[in-house]
Scaffold this motif. Sequence first.
Motif, PDB file in Angstrom:
ATOM      1  N   ALA A  87       0.904  -1.471   0.362  1.00  0.00           N
ATOM      2  CA  ALA A  87      -0.359   0.034  -0.420  1.00  0.00           C
ATOM      3  C   ALA A  87       0.898   1.009   0.255  1.00  0.00           C
ATOM      4  O   ALA A  87       0.459   2.133  -0.584  1.00  0.00           O
ATOM      5  CB  ALA A  87      -0.968   0.245   1.237  1.00  0.00           C
ATOM      6  N   GLY A  88       1.785   1.105   0.604  1.00  0.00           N
ATOM      7  CA  GLY A  88       3.053   2.256   0.469  1.00  0.00           C
ATOM      8  C   GLY A  88       3.813   2.950  -0.455  1.00  0.00           C
ATOM      9  O   GLY A  88       4.498   1.833  -1.328  1.00  0.00           O
ATOM     10  N   ASP A  89       3.317   3.868  -0.828  1.00  0.00           N
ATOM     11  CA  ASP A  89       4.454   4.518  -2.831  1.00  0.00           C
ATOM     12  C   ASP A  89       5.962   3.871  -1.891  1.00  0.00           C
ATOM     13  O   ASP A  89       6.494   4.085  -3.064  1.00  0.00           O
ATOM     14  CB  ASP A  89       3.900   5.541  -2.690  1.00  0.00           C
ATOM     15  N   TRP A  90       6.285   4.605  -0.935  1.00  0.00           N
ATOM     16  CA  TRP A  90       7.793   4.447  -1.294  1.00  0.00           C
ATOM     17  C   TRP A  90       8.515   3.083  -0.870  1.00  0.00           C
ATOM     18  O   TRP A  90       8.651   3.307  -1.524  1.00  0.00           O
ATOM     19  CB  TRP A  90       7.714   4.932   0.456  1.00  0.00           C
ATOM     20  N   THR A  91       7.265   2.071  -0.471  1.00  0.00           N
ATOM     21  CA  THR A  91       8.058   0.946  -0.137  1.00  0.00           C
ATOM     22  C   THR A  91       7.641   0.577  -1.910  1.00  0.00           C
ATOM     23  O   THR A  91       8.669  -0.589  -2.344  1.00  0.00           O
ATOM     24  CB  THR A  91       6.846  -0.236   0.614  1.00  0.00           C
ATOM     25  N   ARG A  92       6.940   0.431  -2.265  1.00  0.00           N
ATOM     26  CA  ARG A  92       6.546   0.079  -3.799  1.00  0.00           C
ATOM     27  C   ARG A  92       8.011   1.031  -4.934  1.00  0.00           C
ATOM     28  O   ARG A  92       8.487   0.302  -5.824  1.00  0.00           O
ATOM     29  CB  ARG A  92       5.555   0.141  -4.426  1.00  0.00           C
ATOM     30  N   LEU A  93       8.252   1.783  -4.707  1.00  0.00           N
ATOM     31  CA  LEU A  93       9.183   2.689  -5.089  1.00  0.00           C
ATOM     32  C   LEU A  93      10.180   1.889  -4.820  1.00  0.00           C
ATOM     33  O   LEU A  93      11.700   1.451  -5.957  1.00  0.00           O
ATOM     34  CB  LEU A  93       9.696   3.799  -4.730  1.00  0.00           C
ATOM     35  N   THR A 132       6.044  15.620  -6.444  1.00  0.00           N
ATOM     36  CA  THR A 132       5.462  15.179  -5.727  1.00  0.00           C
ATOM     37  C   THR A 132       6.889  15.123  -4.966  1.00  0.00           C
ATOM     38  O   THR A 132       8.617  14.995  -4.827  1.00  0.00           O
ATOM     39  CB  THR A 132       5.156  13.077  -5.758  1.00  0.00           C
ATOM     40  N   GLU A 133       6.838  14.316  -3.690  1.00  0.00           N
ATOM     41  CA  GLU A 133       8.232  13.881  -2.543  1.00  0.00           C
ATOM     42  C   GLU A 133       9.113  12.711  -3.403  1.00  0.00           C
ATOM     43  O   GLU A 133      10.403  13.013  -2.968  1.00  0.00           O
ATOM     44  CB  GLU A 133       7.759  13.670  -1.261  1.00  0.00           C
ATOM     45  N   HIS A 134       8.569  12.527  -4.186  1.00  0.00           N
ATOM     46  CA  HIS A 134       9.337  11.155  -4.814  1.00  0.00           C
ATOM     47  C   HIS A 134      10.136  11.577  -6.043  1.00  0.00           C
ATOM     48  O   HIS A 134      10.881  10.811  -6.564  1.00  0.00           O
ATOM     49  CB  HIS A 134       8.279   9.917  -4.795  1.00  0.00           C
ATOM     50  N   THR A 135       9.459  12.222  -6.724  1.00  0.00           N
ATOM     51  CA  THR A 135       9.896  13.124  -8.324  1.00  0.00           C
ATOM     52  C   THR A 135      11.256  12.663  -8.268  1.00  0.00           C
ATOM     53  O   THR A 135      12.233  12.169  -9.283  1.00  0.00           O
ATOM     54  CB  THR A 135       9.270  14.331  -8.917  1.00  0.00           C
ATOM     55  N   LEU A 136      11.694  13.597  -7.288  1.00  0.00           N
ATOM     56  CA  LEU A 136      13.520  13.391  -7.824  1.00  0.00           C
ATOM     57  C   LEU A 136      14.326  11.927  -7.406  1.00  0.00           C
ATOM     58  O   LEU A 136      14.880  11.933  -8.685  1.00  0.00           O
ATOM     59  CB  LEU A 136      14.349  14.122  -6.979  1.00  0.00           C
ATOM     60  N   ILE A 137      13.445  11.500  -7.087  1.00  0.00           N
ATOM     61  CA  ILE A 137      14.715   9.835  -6.275  1.00  0.00           C
ATOM     62  C   ILE A 137      14.169   9.534  -7.764  1.00  0.00           C
ATOM     63  O   ILE A 137      15.017   8.307  -8.582  1.00  0.00           O
ATOM     64  CB  ILE A 137      14.036   9.467  -5.704  1.00  0.00           C
ATOM     65  N   LEU A 155      16.744   7.561 -10.665  1.00  0.00           N
ATOM     66  CA  LEU A 155      16.791   5.423 -10.596  1.00  0.00           C
ATOM     67  C   LEU A 155      16.216   5.863 -12.201  1.00  0.00           C
ATOM     68  O   LEU A 155      17.072   4.771 -13.065  1.00  0.00           O
ATOM     69  CB  LEU A 155      15.300   5.071  -9.189  1.00  0.00           C
ATOM     70  N   LEU A 156      15.198   6.059 -12.928  1.00  0.00           N
ATOM     71  CA  LEU A 156      14.567   5.454 -14.356  1.00  0.00           C
ATOM     72  C   LEU A 156      16.072   6.089 -15.231  1.00  0.00           C
ATOM     73  O   LEU A 156      16.809   5.320 -16.273  1.00  0.00           O
ATOM     74  CB  LEU A 156      14.102   7.238 -14.566  1.00  0.00           C
ATOM     75  N   GLY A 157      16.649   7.484 -15.141  1.00  0.00           N
ATOM     76  CA  GLY A 157      18.186   7.522 -16.053  1.00  0.00           C
ATOM     77  C   GLY A 157      19.583   6.143 -14.882  1.00  0.00           C
ATOM     78  O   GLY A 157      20.105   6.026 -15.905  1.00  0.00           O
ATOM     79  N   ASP A 158      19.156   5.816 -13.932  1.00  0.00           N
ATOM     80  CA  ASP A 158      20.159   5.119 -13.429  1.00  0.00           C
ATOM     81  C   ASP A 158      19.193   3.534 -14.531  1.00  0.00           C
ATOM     82  O   ASP A 158      20.837   2.761 -15.108  1.00  0.00           O
ATOM     83  CB  ASP A 158      20.141   4.007 -12.776  1.00  0.00           C
ATOM     84  N   ILE A 159      18.684   3.194 -15.590  1.00  0.00           N
ATOM     85  CA  ILE A 159      17.796   2.303 -16.009  1.00  0.00           C
ATOM     86  C   ILE A 159      18.239   2.350 -17.217  1.00  0.00           C
ATOM     87  O   ILE A 159      19.097   1.288 -17.824  1.00  0.00           O
ATOM     88  CB  ILE A 159      16.761   1.608 -15.387  1.00  0.00           C
TER      89      ILE A 159
END
Length: 164
Positions: A68-74, A107-112, A116-120
């Motif tokens: 359920a948690g966004d951070w856990t899923r990310l 969102t609070e997760h956008t920068l992170i 990550l997308l750049g790392d992929i």
Amino acid sequence: MPRPTPWHGTQIAAWAHWRVTEDPELALTVLGGALRSPRQAPLLHRLADLGPIASAYADDVRHLFDHAGDWTRLTAAHAWWRITGDPEPALPELLRAPAPVRSGRATEHTLIVVRLLGDIGPPARKAADTLRTIVANERRVGGSILADEELCRATGAALTAIER
């Protein structure tokens, strides 16, 4: 019944032991065992550091995509990619976080997630349009000018890595 989560200091110490000795056994035992506890997210980035060495825990990580948690899923999506090298199941989770940028907010997760997308890299090509929206937006989408500039720099770097 889930096993109790090892104290986070134990997890950090096990991860640090692997980093110093290059012996993954302790880190895999402690971090992998903690995956089955109710509070997994703090350790997922350390498990991701182990990469393919942690392949025995890939299925446990994949099950966290339904959390359920966004951070856990990310963090589970990132760990999955680092462990398996397969970005496909992770991309839908990662693409959700920067999507609000289209409406002019981050969102609070956008920068992170952008990082990550750049790392992929090239396998994250599906994110390129959303990332271009961040760079092209004339409105500030970060919480401040400095946050927005950091987001734009990270987005430019991610686009470069994806489009190479």
